[in-house]
Design a protein around this motif. Structure first.
Motif, short mmCIF file in Angstrom:
data_model
loop_
_atom_site.label_atom_id
_atom_site.label_comp_id
_atom_site.label_asym_id
_atom_site.label_seq_id
_atom_site.Cartn_x
_atom_site.Cartn_y
_atom_site.Cartn_z
N LEU A 251 76.25 11.34 22.15
CA LEU A 251 75.16 12.17 22.65
C LEU A 251 73.90 12.01 21.80
N ARG A 252 74.08 12.08 20.50
CA ARG A 252 72.92 11.97 19.61
C ARG A 252 72.25 10.60 19.73
N ALA A 253 73.06 9.56 19.92
CA ALA A 253 72.52 8.20 20.06
C ALA A 253 71.66 8.07 21.31
N GLN A 254 71.95 8.88 22.33
CA GLN A 254 71.18 8.86 23.57
C GLN A 254 70.03 9.88 23.55
N GLY A 255 69.84 10.54 22.42
CA GLY A 255 68.73 11.47 22.28
C GLY A 255 69.03 12.89 22.72
N VAL A 256 70.30 13.23 22.90
CA VAL A 256 70.67 14.61 23.24
C VAL A 256 70.77 15.38 21.93
N ASP A 257 69.74 16.19 21.65
CA ASP A 257 69.65 16.85 20.35
C ASP A 257 69.86 18.36 20.43
N VAL A 258 70.44 18.83 21.55
CA VAL A 258 70.66 20.27 21.72
C VAL A 258 71.98 20.68 21.08
N PRO A 259 72.18 21.99 20.85
CA PRO A 259 73.45 22.43 20.27
C PRO A 259 74.66 22.08 21.14
N VAL A 260 75.72 21.64 20.49
CA VAL A 260 77.00 21.34 21.15
C VAL A 260 78.02 22.35 20.65
N VAL A 261 78.72 23.02 21.55
CA VAL A 261 79.70 24.04 21.18
C VAL A 261 81.06 23.64 21.73
N ASN A 262 82.04 23.57 20.85
CA ASN A 262 83.35 23.02 21.19
C ASN A 262 84.43 24.07 20.96
N GLN A 263 85.65 23.69 21.32
CA GLN A 263 86.82 24.55 21.21
C GLN A 263 87.55 24.33 19.88
N TRP A 264 88.69 25.01 19.73
CA TRP A 264 89.45 25.01 18.47
C TRP A 264 89.94 23.63 18.05
N ALA A 265 90.23 22.75 19.02
CA ALA A 265 90.78 21.44 18.67
C ALA A 265 89.78 20.55 17.95
N GLY A 266 88.50 20.92 17.99
CA GLY A 266 87.47 20.14 17.30
C GLY A 266 86.78 20.94 16.22
N TYR A 279 76.16 21.59 15.70
CA TYR A 279 77.51 21.54 16.27
C TYR A 279 78.26 22.77 15.81
N ALA A 280 78.91 23.45 16.73
CA ALA A 280 79.73 24.63 16.41
C ALA A 280 81.03 24.54 17.19
N ALA A 281 82.05 25.18 16.67
CA ALA A 281 83.34 25.22 17.36
C ALA A 281 84.06 26.49 16.96
N PHE A 282 84.89 26.99 17.87
CA PHE A 282 85.64 28.18 17.50
C PHE A 282 87.02 27.81 16.95
N ARG A 283 87.56 28.72 16.19
CA ARG A 283 88.91 28.58 15.65
C ARG A 283 89.74 29.77 16.12
N THR A 284 90.99 29.50 16.40
CA THR A 284 91.91 30.58 16.73
C THR A 284 92.77 30.95 15.53
N TYR A 285 92.76 30.10 14.50
CA TYR A 285 93.47 30.36 13.24
C TYR A 285 92.58 30.01 12.07
N LYS A 374 94.41 35.88 21.80
CA LYS A 374 93.41 36.58 22.61
C LYS A 374 92.00 36.50 22.02
N THR A 375 91.87 36.08 20.75
CA THR A 375 90.58 36.13 20.08
C THR A 375 90.25 34.80 19.42
N VAL A 376 88.95 34.59 19.16
CA VAL A 376 88.48 33.37 18.51
C VAL A 376 87.37 33.73 17.52
N ARG A 377 87.04 32.76 16.66
CA ARG A 377 85.95 32.94 15.69
C ARG A 377 85.17 31.63 15.61
N PHE A 378 83.84 31.70 15.76
CA PHE A 378 83.01 30.50 15.79
C PHE A 378 82.52 30.13 14.40
#
Length: 399
Positions: A251-266, A279-285, A374-378
């Motif tokens: 994405l960054r190589a193509q000039g997409v410079d907006v925030p990316v928000v991902n899930q726990w696996a990343g 870049y932000a991602a949530f964690r369940t643990y 049931k809950t997550v933390r970013f």
């Protein structure tokens, strides 16, 4: 490679060979004279997701080793066998068939939820519960009697991320944000994307584009170009650490410079650090690297004693550790005479709310819901402290 005191490698049903790791006093045969509790785990130790499968298995093994060193449960120890499925459906099915034939009380694991979906009929026929990691809607609605999940199911990923983006957009002064959805192409994530597009539209926002990538992407130029052209304010992503690195860099190589928000696996520290503060991602643990958390400190001390220090690389380790705690609580409830998958299943279903002492938000299980998380933390990365920085407290994944 995860290592314990290993015994002779077992031949898996259908001639497939898998890695076997035993913990405790049992000799590998589930109905051993020692009377130990026989438990199985099927995990990717050699395939495309082994970088997360290894710490997930190591956390579980470390807890079991610590539990056995404390005398076990109800005067009995845990006879744990861990088999490598390589995120391959045929191997996963063979592992479950083996565990059923050995009369093991439950199968934990399956980092790739496709395997849980494919192997559940075998487990159901054998009346042995699978305690797995998420999955598509069909594993939860209606409730599947022999499937439980100690991870957030795929459809919840979108609501957790969009709830966060609602707050983020308000802070950024964007009244009706444009959201690009960029997801790994699996059945469970297809379900997630369908719900995400409905949710985005229902909030009065715009779906700028939907793009998919494979489980192990190498080049996402085409997808990134489409996302660039769609002019999003944010990108909702769903992939693991390895896939996220490829995808966000594309994405960054193509000039997409907006925030990316991902899930726990990343959400590993390494991924957060490499992808920067947009870049932000949530964690369940909680991550094993988290500081100021007494439960994390206790886990690290016990895991180091068990010889698993090198595998404490990301929250998957904590996830496995908490699964071990779940195993202990279930066996305590099931009793000394717990000897069937059905009795283990019944005991697990009745646990109710489970306190993990800060390793996650509270887990909950009942006859109405086998989805425990049931809950997550970013989190994002704080360059000034060189640490993962929490952006939220533990928040509900679903409004």
């Amino acid at each position: 490679m995860i290592h314990k005191k290993t015994r002779t490698a077992a031949a898996v049903v259908g001639g497939l060979v898998a890695t076997m790791v035993l913990a405790g006093c049992g000799g590998g045969a589930a109905e051993s004279s020692s009377g130990d509790y026989p438990i199985g785990m099927s995990m990717d130790l050699s395939g495309a997701i082994s970088f997360n499968g290894k710490p997930a298995a190591a956390g579980f093994q470390a807890y079991v080793a610590d539990l056995n060193s404390r005398g076990g449960v109800n005067g009995k120890k845990i006879d744990l066998k861990v088999l490598d499925d390589g995120s391959d459906v045929a191997k996963g099915r063979a592992n479950v068939q083996q565990f059923v034939s050995e009369k093991r009380l439950a199968t934990f694991g399956f980092i790739l939820s496709n395997l849980s979906l494919a192997t559940l009929p075998v487990a159901t026929q054998g009346k042995m519960p699978i305690v797995g990691l998420g999955g598509p809607a069909s594993l939860f609605d209606p409730v599947q009697s022999y499937y439980f999940s100690y991870e957030l199911r795929a459809e919840r990923l979108e609501s957790a991320i969009l709830n966060y983006l609602a707050t983020r957009a308000q802070e950024d002064g964007i009244e009706k944000p444009r959201i690009a959805v960029f997801s790994v192409d699996t059945p469970s994530n297809r379900d997630m994307v369908k719900l995400a597009t409905q949710d985005i539209t229902g909030r009065g926002w715009t779906v700028s584009t939907v793009q998919y990538m494979p489980v192990a992407p190498t080049d996402v130029t085409a997808q990134a170009s489409e996302i660039k052209g769609s002019k999003p304010d944010y990108v909702l992503m769903s992939h693991n650490d390895a896939g996220s690195l490829v995808a966000v860099r594309g994405l960054r190589a193509q000039g997409v410079d907006v925030p990316v928000v991902n899930q726990w696996a990343g959400s590993s520290d390494a991924t957060l650090k490499q992808l920067g503060d947009k870049y932000a991602a949530f964690r369940t643990y909680a991550s094993p690297t988290e500081t100021g958390n007494a439960a994390v400190d206790a886990m690290k001390a016990a895991a180091t004693k068990a010889g698993e220090a090198k595998n404490m690389t990301n929250p998957y380790f904590t996830q496995g550790w908490v699964a071990g705690s779940l195993l202990e609580k279930t066996l305590q409830a099931c009793g000394a005479e717990c000897s069937t998958g059905q009795s283990f299943r019944d005991a697990l279903e009745k646990l109710g709310e489970i306190d993990t002492n800060g390793l996650s938000g509270p887990l909950q299980v009942s006859a109405e819901s086998h989805e425990l998380v049931k809950t997550v933390r970013f989190f994002s990365w704080d360059q000034s402290t060189d640490q993962a920085k929490p952006l939220t407290d533990w928040v509900k994944a679903v409004s």
